[in-house]
Design a protein around this motif. Structure first.
Motif, PDB file in Angstrom:
ATOM      1  N   GLY A  70      -9.439   2.711   9.671  1.00  0.00           N
ATOM      2  CA  GLY A  70      -9.387   1.812   8.515  1.00  0.00           C
ATOM      3  C   GLY A  70      -9.814   2.529   7.248  1.00  0.00           C
ATOM      4  N   TRP A  71     -10.665   1.882   6.465  1.00  0.00           N
ATOM      5  CA  TRP A  71     -11.089   2.478   5.186  1.00  0.00           C
ATOM      6  C   TRP A  71     -12.142   3.570   5.378  1.00  0.00           C
ATOM      7  CZ3 TRP A  71      -7.660   1.052   1.863  1.00  0.00           C
ATOM      8  CH2 TRP A  71      -7.183  -0.261   1.793  1.00  0.00           C
ATOM      9  N   GLN A 112      -9.478  10.489   2.731  1.00  0.00           N
ATOM     10  CA  GLN A 112      -8.354  10.323   3.670  1.00  0.00           C
ATOM     11  C   GLN A 112      -7.093  10.842   2.994  1.00  0.00           C
ATOM     12  OE1 GLN A 112      -7.025   6.306   4.317  1.00  0.00           O
ATOM     13  NE2 GLN A 112      -6.221   6.760   6.339  1.00  0.00           N
ATOM     14  N   TYR A 129      -1.858  -7.468   8.691  1.00  0.00           N
ATOM     15  CA  TYR A 129      -1.160  -6.195   8.994  1.00  0.00           C
ATOM     16  C   TYR A 129      -0.289  -6.294  10.259  1.00  0.00           C
ATOM     17  CZ  TYR A 129      -4.075  -3.644   5.560  1.00  0.00           C
ATOM     18  OH  TYR A 129      -4.691  -3.183   4.413  1.00  0.00           O
ATOM     19  N   GLU A 180       0.825  -1.212   0.000  1.00  0.00           N
ATOM     20  CA  GLU A 180       0.000   0.000   0.000  1.00  0.00           C
ATOM     21  C   GLU A 180       0.861   1.265   0.000  1.00  0.00           C
ATOM     22  OE1 GLU A 180      -3.911  -1.740   2.403  1.00  0.00           O
ATOM     23  OE2 GLU A 180      -2.479  -0.498   3.491  1.00  0.00           O
ATOM     24  N   GLU A 184      -2.688   8.330  10.802  1.00  0.00           N
ATOM     25  CA  GLU A 184      -2.103   7.706   9.605  1.00  0.00           C
ATOM     26  C   GLU A 184      -2.416   8.567   8.385  1.00  0.00           C
ATOM     27  OE1 GLU A 184      -3.673   3.778   9.729  1.00  0.00           O
ATOM     28  OE2 GLU A 184      -5.706   4.422   9.311  1.00  0.00           O
ATOM     29  N   TRP A 212     -12.077   5.947  -0.327  1.00  0.00           N
ATOM     30  CA  TRP A 212     -11.962   4.484  -0.453  1.00  0.00           C
ATOM     31  C   TRP A 212     -13.329   3.836  -0.640  1.00  0.00           C
ATOM     32  CZ3 TRP A 212      -7.194   3.125  -1.314  1.00  0.00           C
ATOM     33  CH2 TRP A 212      -6.127   3.770  -0.676  1.00  0.00           C
ATOM     34  N   ASP A 264       0.881   2.961   7.509  1.00  0.00           N
ATOM     35  CA  ASP A 264       0.779   3.986   6.458  1.00  0.00           C
ATOM     36  C   ASP A 264       2.065   4.812   6.381  1.00  0.00           C
ATOM     37  OD1 ASP A 264      -1.803   3.215   5.997  1.00  0.00           O
ATOM     38  OD2 ASP A 264      -2.693   5.164   6.436  1.00  0.00           O
TER      39      ASP A 264
HETATM   40  C1  GAL Z   1      -6.379   2.635   6.343  1.00  0.00           C
HETATM   41  C2  GAL Z   1      -5.069   2.946   5.665  1.00  0.00           C
HETATM   42  C3  GAL Z   1      -5.103   2.268   4.326  1.00  0.00           C
HETATM   43  C4  GAL Z   1      -5.300   0.783   4.575  1.00  0.00           C
HETATM   44  C5  GAL Z   1      -6.559   0.542   5.393  1.00  0.00           C
HETATM   45  C6  GAL Z   1      -6.769  -0.912   5.734  1.00  0.00           C
HETATM   46  O1  GAL Z   1      -6.477   3.269   7.560  1.00  0.00           O
HETATM   47  O2  GAL Z   1      -4.889   4.311   5.529  1.00  0.00           O
HETATM   48  O3  GAL Z   1      -3.913   2.535   3.630  1.00  0.00           O
HETATM   49  O4  GAL Z   1      -4.194   0.266   5.270  1.00  0.00           O
HETATM   50  O5  GAL Z   1      -6.505   1.273   6.574  1.00  0.00           O
HETATM   51  O6  GAL Z   1      -7.844  -1.079   6.599  1.00  0.00           O
END
Ligand code: GAL
Length: 331
Positions: A231-232, A266, A133, A109, A211, A288, A165
């Motif tokens: 997350g997303w 984000q 992760y 990523e 992040e 996302w 991140d």
């Molecule tokens: C987000 C992050 C993404 C990805 C995602 C997975 O917070 O910015 O790059 O890792 O979580 O849940």
């Protein structure tokens, strides 16, 4: 536009309608949240990405998440543009099969590419991980040309810390920094080594759990943006400022009304465009769509920035004059 005083109202209306039509169809307009077609008419696949300028050309690298790719590989795409609005697909600059036995479902990523003037190499950093992760490492790949085939070099934990991140920051003096999220401690900014192949020196640890880290240097102040750990799902991204990267940093404040959740996006980077008349700092964000990642969108908007304040305006179509540096948001 000058309207002829002898024209009838109908003629004036027709002219305005006609020019309005072309303004709407203008491919140089950046349309946050919409499908962003490349030169092939396909939605740009450069998620969690970063922009690098080489000569007069901008290169946008990001996560290639098209459907139909080999699911055991991970891909980093590369697009080129001279105006930041119209992008030509160059290639998948990195295509790699589980380089260090991270196992099925491994993660690649947020790729970012730096140019090292000493070694004349392009150095790509990315977050690599296993499916859950838990490895929290950065990967490095290099190439002799900006849009060539990048070769995997290694992965590691920067300065021994967890790194999920990542963000890229190159200061006005050319010094290159990696921003990384270290889950137990916070948000770190660290200087790269001379050859950029490792992370050499920590500048600061901001003890905030954030992040999507991005930094810009603007009129003598550093501004850092980050998102919360959701997350997303979008959350209210925040910013802080400092005079020196070592800190102390100010408190974090919202970049937009918090109930807007960063307009569904984000942060991934801030791009500074210095023109002949103005400097525009662009917020690059991802909207996302976790269940249909190939359809994830982008939110790019010129920031209102200066005197220690930063705010993300409500997303609307806008244009950038790459020569003067002026951004115009449409009403
Ligand atoms: C987000 C992050 C993404 C990805 C995602 C997975 O917070 O910015 O790059 O890792 O979580 O849940």
């Amino acid at each position: 536009m000058k309207l002829n005083p002898f024209w009838t109202a109908a003629q004036v209306g027709a002219v305005l309608l006609f020019s309005g039509f072309f303004a709407a169809a203008d491919p140089q307009t950046i349309r946050p949240g919409e499908i962003w077609p490349d030169d092939r008419g396909q939605h740009i696949q450069a998620h969690g990405g970063g922009v690098l300028k080489v000569g007069d050309t901008f290169y946008w690298f990001g996560e290639q998440r098209s459907r139909g790719l080999n699911p055991t590989y991970r891909y980093v795409s590369c697009y080129a543009s001279t105006n930041l609005a119209q992008w030509t697909f160059r290639k998948n600059a990195l295509q790699v099969y589980d380089p260090e036995h991270f196992h099925a479902g491994w993660i690649l990523e947020r790729p970012k590419v730096f140019y090292n003037a000493k070694t004349k190499k392009f150095v790509m950093y990315m977050h690599v991980d296993n499916e859950s992760y838990q490895l929290a490492r950065v990967g490095v790949a290099t190439c002799d040309t900006v849009d060539g085939d990048y070769q995997w070099v290694k992965s590691f934990r920067p300065l021994g810390h967890e790194s999920r991140d990542i963000g890229q920051f190159v200061d006005d003096d050319g010094t290159a920094y990696l921003i990384f999220e270290d889950r137990p401690f916070g948000f770190r900014i660290a200087k790269l080594s001379d050859d950029y192949l490792s992370v050499e020196k920590e500048m600061c640890l901001i003890p905030a759990h954030m992040e999507g880290g991005a930094v810009v240097h603007y009129q003598g102040l550093y501004y850092a943006i980050g998102s919360a750990l959701t997350g997303w799902n979008p959350n209210p991204n925040k910013y802080a400022t400092t005079k020196s990267l070592e800190g102390p940093w100010s408190e974090f404040k919202d970049i937009a009304p918090p109930d807007k959740n960063t307009y569904g996006s984000q942060s991934t980077m801030m791009v500074k465009v210095v023109g002949t008349k103005a400097t525009t700092v662009i917020f690059m964000g991802d909207i996302w769509k976790p269940a249909t990642q190939w359809d994830s969108r982008y939110l790019w908007m010129p920031l209102e920035i200066g005197d220690g304040k930063l705010s993300l305006p409500e997303p609307k179509p806008w244009t950038l004059d790459i020569v003067t540096g002026e951004a115009v948001i449409q009403n």
